[in-house]
Design a protein around this motif. Structure first.
Motif: not given
Length: 153
Positions: A30-52
């Motif tokens: 009802g009132d809690e926001l969740e965010i989807l994160l993905i891992t980067s391909r090379r470093t495996r750190r958490w990021v959001i989908p992005k590109g050129w």
């Protein structure tokens, strides 16, 4: 689907390379926001989908393509960005980091595909807002996550 020849490397007025991102979100309990994160391909750190930028597509359209290719998600991508953040993009073996500015578009009403182009290359996970902010390395992105109004989700 994009390929290396269709990418468009553009610099903004500050000389930073332009990228576009989707910030996938959902409301739970009802009132809690969740965010989807993905891992980067090379470093495996958490990021959001992005590109050129993709030729003949605007920022939200490009962000939507990236969200599908990198995370297998589709949703309602809002046309107004919630902000931007800067980071250094590593450009291959022996390459230097190039300075990028990422314009972030919120994505709601997210649906997940069973298969997508980069499924074998990334992990994805839904995080509570505060936890998502603590998982990303970019301070400006963490600030965007913490301060996004739940009303747009």
């Amino acid at each position: 689907m994009k390929n290396a020849r269709s990418l468009k490397f553009v610099r903004n007025e500050c000389g930073l390379y332009v990228q576009y991102a989707a910030l996938p979100m959902r409301v739970v309990n009802g009132d809690e926001l969740e965010i989807l994160l993905i891992t980067s391909r090379r470093t495996r750190r958490w990021v959001i989908p992005k590109g050129w930028p993709i030729p003949d597509m605007d920022g939200p359209q490009t962000a939507a393509v990236e969200a599908y290719e990198e995370a297998g998600i589709k949703g309602d991508l809002l046309p107004q960005p919630i902000g931007s953040y800067r980071y250094g993009k590593h450009m291959g073996a022996g390459g230097d980091d190039v300075p990028c500015e990422v314009t972030v578009f919120p994505m709601r009403s997210v649906t997940q595909s069973k298969d997508w182009p980069e499924r074998s290359k990334r992990r994805l996970q839904w995080f509570a807002r505060a936890q998502a902010a603590s998982q990303v390395e970019e301070e400006e992105l963490a600030d965007l996550i913490v301060n996004i109004p739940i009303s747009i989700a």
